[in-house]
Enzyme design. Structure first.
Site, PDB file in Angstrom:
ATOM      1  N   SER B  72       0.969  -1.039   0.022  1.00 56.01           N
ATOM      2  CA  SER B  72      -0.049  -0.017  -0.117  1.00 56.01           C
ATOM      3  C   SER B  72       0.863   1.217   0.304  1.00 56.01           C
ATOM      4  CB  SER B  72      -0.996   0.003   1.254  1.00 56.01           C
ATOM      5  OG  SER B  72      -0.164  -0.017   2.388  1.00 56.01           O
ATOM      6  N   HIS B  73       0.373   2.317  -0.214  1.00 55.75           N
ATOM      7  CA  HIS B  73       1.023   3.752  -0.343  1.00 55.75           C
ATOM      8  C   HIS B  73       1.822   4.119   0.814  1.00 55.75           C
ATOM      9  CE1 HIS B  73       1.391   7.984   0.008  1.00 55.75           C
ATOM     10  NE2 HIS B  73       1.719   8.026  -1.313  1.00 55.75           N
ATOM     11  N   ALA B  74       1.210   3.651   2.147  1.00 52.26           N
ATOM     12  CA  ALA B  74       2.020   4.131   3.459  1.00 52.26           C
ATOM     13  C   ALA B  74       3.090   3.264   3.613  1.00 52.26           C
ATOM     14  CB  ALA B  74       0.775   3.738   4.696  1.00 52.26           C
TER      15      ALA B  74
END
Lengths: 373, 113
Positions: B72-74
């Protein structure tokens, strides 16, 4: 590879990659850009794919080899990100924009182009190899490389923190400009083995100043390139140029060469210059996020279409044609909502067995198949 | 950490290794100015992250999210920055509150209080 072998390998790669994501919670969450990528692709399927098909065919008629045409796209991951649109080839065929054979031809042509730019088209070995070993040696030998071992511990920490922030910031900028298809704006390649413990990762960020995003005019440069040497960490790249590592990267950084403006650009060869680069980019990216936040879904659909069409600029320049989106696309965005069929299909994906998920994803992106469901 | 009296507040997916101690700042919605409460070294807690949270992310000493996994982006951003990240906790934004002192162990996927 034959056409069928190539498309089988592609559908397997894209299904496996997307399935890896769909197993994670939040696969259906797309906070940016306020729509699911398949909704945005709806507006690209016919006009964009038709334009790509026609322009590439014209390049061939003008005598350009596949290798020369491939290089007009700059880097392989840009082309790989365009393959997300293969789910729409059948729509173009259904609506008479091109024939089924043309659609299959377009898909295989783009995949073959990737083969001219990287050693392993689908990154099946988890590496994105673009440079031959000779080039790796030449590029690292003469480069103004910052050796972290020669710095004090305090300075090493500053460089690692700053470089980590620069990469995170530039990645965010690419995602701001190119949405979920962020690798249109970057190519990360390697890892290239230097010694048993050390490996080189090269990062190229380009087309950061995009005519469709006014805020990018304030950026200090259009390109940033870095050569980063890491020790004792495994780094993987997939087909879409997403990076995964066994450790957080800055802690393993031992050497660095960063330049503004490409490989022959101005070197950022000390801590102060690196920190200045970060400080110059941060306010522009922050201004960009504030601008994007107030855009409507329809505004963002238009940006989505525009940045995809902008990938055709070098090709159109070569042909002397116009690469901008046709007015009909803007009209379509204003007057038509995207269908929810694919969005719903992706949401339901996690509720069915993995083999079925694989099969559905393969069919969605396979231009040989008329009806995926 | 295991020897200390710290209690486990949350478990999630280990998305970026490392440990960090900081004050929680919960950003539930991405709205203009929502990142202004973030101070350098705070722990960013959010349902998920996106480029629209850039200003907040750049100040974070760790990231904890309700949604997402290792790609995911995080997670990607945290590995680039070299800060710990725990994703997919399901309830971080409900369980944690502004100003709460926590320790994030990104390698184990645990948030201690």
């Amino acid at each position: 590879l034959s056409t069928d072998e190539l498309l089988d390998a592609f559908t397997n790669t894209i299904a496996t990659t997307l399935l890896g994501v769909s197993e994670e919670p939040g696969f259906s969450v797309y906070p940016m850009p306020k729509f699911h990528p398949s909704e945005g692709c709806f507006y690209l399927y016919i006009p964009f794919l038709k334009s790509v098909h026609e322009q590439l065919a014209e390049l061939t008629r003008k005598g350009l080899s596949d290798g020369e045409a491939a290089r007009l796209f700059k880097n392989p991951s840009r082309i790989a990100n365009l393959t997300y649109n293969f789910e729409g080839i059948r729509l173009g065929v259904q609506q008479g924009a091109y024939t089924k054979d043309d659609g299959i031809g377009l898909a295989t042509r783009l995949l073959r182009y990737i083969g001219h730019l990287r050693a392993d088209i689908f990154c099946q070995g988890n590496r994105n190899i673009i440079w031959a070993q000779d080039k790796v040696n030449n590029m690292t030998k003469g480069a103004p490389m910052m050796n972290l071992a020669s710095l004090s511990q305090y300075e090493q920490a500053r460089v690692r923190k700053c470089m980590g922030r620069i990469n995170a910031l530039l990645f965010n900028l690419c995602e701001l400009l190119y949405f979920a298809h962020h690798a249109i704006g970057h190519e990360f390649h390697g890892p290239y083995a230097l010694t048993k413990r050390r490996k080189l990762v090269v990062r190229e960020y380009y087309d950061l100043k995009n005519e469709f995003w006014n805020f990018t005019r304030s950026l200090p440069c259009d390109k940033i390139t870095t050569m980063e040497i890491y020790e004792d960490v495994d780094i993987y790249f997939d087909f879409f140029n997403r990076c995964r590592s066994t450790e957080s990267l800055p802690s393993r950084l031992v050497g660095l060469c960063a330049r503004m403006g490409g490989f022959d650009g101005k070197p950022m060869d000390n801590i102060e210059k690196l920190e200045q680069l970060y400080n110059d980019f941060l306010p522009v990216v922050t201004a960009g996020t504030n601008y994007v936040r107030q855009l409507s879904r329809r505004d963002l659909f238009k940006k989505w279409v525009e940045v995809h069409f902008s990938t055709l600029e070098p090709i159109a320049e070569r042909l002397g044609t116009n690469w901008h989106p046709p007015e009909s696309v803007y009209k379509m965005i204003d007057e038509t909502d995207p269908p929810m069929e694919l969005v719903e299909a992706f949401k339901k994906m996690s509720t069915i067995p993995r083999e079925q998920q694989m099969a559905i994803l393969k069919r969605i992106f396979d231009p040989r198949i008329d009806r995926p469901f | 950490l295991e020897r200390s009296a710290a209690s486990v507040l949350l478990r999630g997916i280990p998305a970026s290794s490392g440990k960090a101690l900081g004050k929680v700042k919960v950003i539930k919605e991405i709205m203009p100015g929502s990142e202004e409460k973030m101070q350098e070294g705070d722990v960013l807690v959010s349902p998920f992250t996106s480029p629209l949270l850039t200003a907040a992310i750049m100040k974070a000493s760790a990231i904890v999210t309700d949604e997402g996994g290792v790609m995911s982006h995080a997670a990607i951003i945290a590995r680039e920055m070299g800060i710990p990240c725990v994703t997919g906790t399901k309830q971080a934004t409900r369980m944690l509150h502004d100003g709460q002192q926590v320790t994030v162990d990104g390698g184990a996927g645990i948030v201690y209080g």
